[in-house]
Each structure stands twice: as C-alpha cells, then as structure tokens.
Design an enzyme around this catalytic site. Structure first.
Site, PDB file in Angstrom:
ATOM      1  N   GLY A 169       4.435   7.765   3.318  1.00 11.78           N
ATOM      2  CA  GLY A 169       4.778   6.451   2.109  1.00 11.78           C
ATOM      3  C   GLY A 169       4.419   5.086   2.021  1.00 11.78           C
ATOM      4  O   GLY A 169       3.436   4.882   1.319  1.00 11.78           O
TER       5      GLY A 169
ATOM      6  N   CYS B  45      -7.837   0.062   2.110  1.00 11.78           N
ATOM      7  CA  CYS B  45      -7.863   1.555   0.732  1.00 11.78           C
ATOM      8  C   CYS B  45      -9.205   1.846   0.369  1.00 11.78           C
ATOM      9  O   CYS B  45      -9.004   2.302  -1.227  1.00 11.78           O
ATOM     10  CB  CYS B  45      -7.170   0.626  -0.196  1.00 11.78           C
ATOM     11  SG  CYS B  45      -5.248   0.759   0.336  1.00 11.78           S
TER      12      CYS B  45
ATOM     13  N   ALA C 104       0.684  -1.169   0.421  1.00 10.51           N
ATOM     14  CA  ALA C 104       0.159  -0.324  -0.412  1.00 10.51           C
ATOM     15  C   ALA C 104       0.755   1.411   0.052  1.00 10.51           C
ATOM     16  O   ALA C 104       1.851   1.157   0.574  1.00 10.51           O
ATOM     17  CB  ALA C 104      -1.215   0.400   0.714  1.00 10.51           C
TER      18      ALA C 104
END
Length: 212
Positions: free
Chosen positions: A168, A186, A155
């Site tokens: 990040g 997500c 991810a």
C-alpha cells in the site's frame, strides 16, 4: 509475533480497520498474505492495516538492489533490516514515524481498476497534507507517490493478485530522513524526500491522530 501486537479492530460499513502498533516487516507481510488469501476466499471483508515498522529497507519485485547505496554488511550495525517483496515499485524505506496503510481489498468489490486504485491512494495523501497547509500533488509518469515541490512525502507500492490488493502506502509524518540517504528512493536519483513535520508550520497532533 502477532499475539504481541496491540491491535484494535473497528468496523466501518463494509470494511474492517486494524489499528496496530510497530510491527516487524516480515510479520506484517505474513499477515497480509493470510488476509489476502482469506479475502479471495470470501472469508473476510475488505480490511485495512494501519501500522508502523522498525527501520527496514524493502526491495520490490524488480529486485533493484543496486539502489541500496551501502553494503549489506553495514545494515546490521545500523539496526536496519532488508527484505525483498513481490510488490511493485523500487526500493524504499519504512520506519518509525511513518503512517503505513496496507489495504487488503477486492478491487472488483470497490469498483476500481488498478490505475484508479493507485490514484485513490495518492489522493488520500494529498488530502492529508492539505489538512496541515501543505500543497502536495501526485507524481508525473513513472513517479508514483505524492510530492511537495519535487520532494517525496508519500510512497506507494502495491501488489494485486488476483484482483486482491496488498502492500500500500507509506506517508512520512516525521521519520529520520537520514535513512533515505543510503538508498535511491524509489529509483529516482534527482529528487529528495521530505516529511509532514518539515513542510508545515502547524504543530502536528499525536501520530495516532494523523493515522486516523
């Protein structure tokens, strides 16, 4: 606290790498904010934080808390923290046995725009999976991250302000995937989550080797 961390700094050309152990999410967030401010003021060079977190759900700046599928009251009994951040992306999980990388870099310094920067992060994870005989690819439009046949293995959620990156990527080495059952990872409801351990027949080395 920061002084409790086992941390090793390594200089590589024009960047500094901080190898850290398991770090509480809020402590890591405070550290990122400090380093981003210092990078903007040219007090430090580009810096990469490599670490892991205890079990934590993180909600991005769109505050899509509806994608947390359990009541907040259950989180304490599960020993999972919940935090809101200003990074992009939807809700995700960070926990043990994930390789987490937080680059604090000047995009101007490395000559990249925001889109290309995200693509470079994706490529990093694609190349890592290929080292263990796993074919992965970057997601399609609105599916940022890295996937193995429709299962997400890595991810990405970044913040760029102003021109300095923070947050990040999180790469699933061998986390407890049951944590992902309590969220819509997500914000994508029709695809699953996987790990390097699940996808390869190759015996994995120690986690610090993978993070390296």
């Amino acid at each position: 606290m920061i002084d409790c961390f086992v941390m090793f700094r390594q200089m590589r050309r024009s960047r500094e790498v901080w190898k850290m152990v398991t770090v509480n999410y809020l402590e890591a967030l405070k550290l990122q904010e400090k380093l981003a401010s210092d990078r903007k003021a040219l007090k430090i060079i580009n810096t990469l934080l490599s670490l892991q977190h205890p079990p934590t759900y993180i909600v991005g700046k769109r505050e899509t808390i509806h994608n947390l599928l359990i009541p907040d009251s259950e989180l304490k009994s599960m020993e999972v923290e919940l935090h809101y951040t200003q990074r992009g992306g939807d809700i995700t999980f960070h926990g043990p046995h994930q390789a987490i990388l937080y680059p604090i870099v000047s995009l101007r310094d490395i000559g990249l725009g925001a889109r290309m920067y995200v693509e470079k992060l994706e490529l990093t994870m694609v190349e890592l999976t290929s080292m263990y005989g796993v074919k992965a690819q970057a997601g399609q439009k609105c599916e940022t991250g890295v996937w193995v046949e429709g299962r997400k293995i890595g991810a990405i959620g970044v913040r760029i302000s102003p021109g300095i990156t923070s947050h990040g990527l999180a790469f699933n080495m061998d986390p407890d995937l049951n944590y992902f059952k309590h969220i819509v990872p997500c914000g994508i409801s029709d695809k699953g989550v996987t790990s390097l351990k699940n996808e390869t027949n190759v015996e994995l080395p120690a986690e610090d080797v993978i993070q390296e």
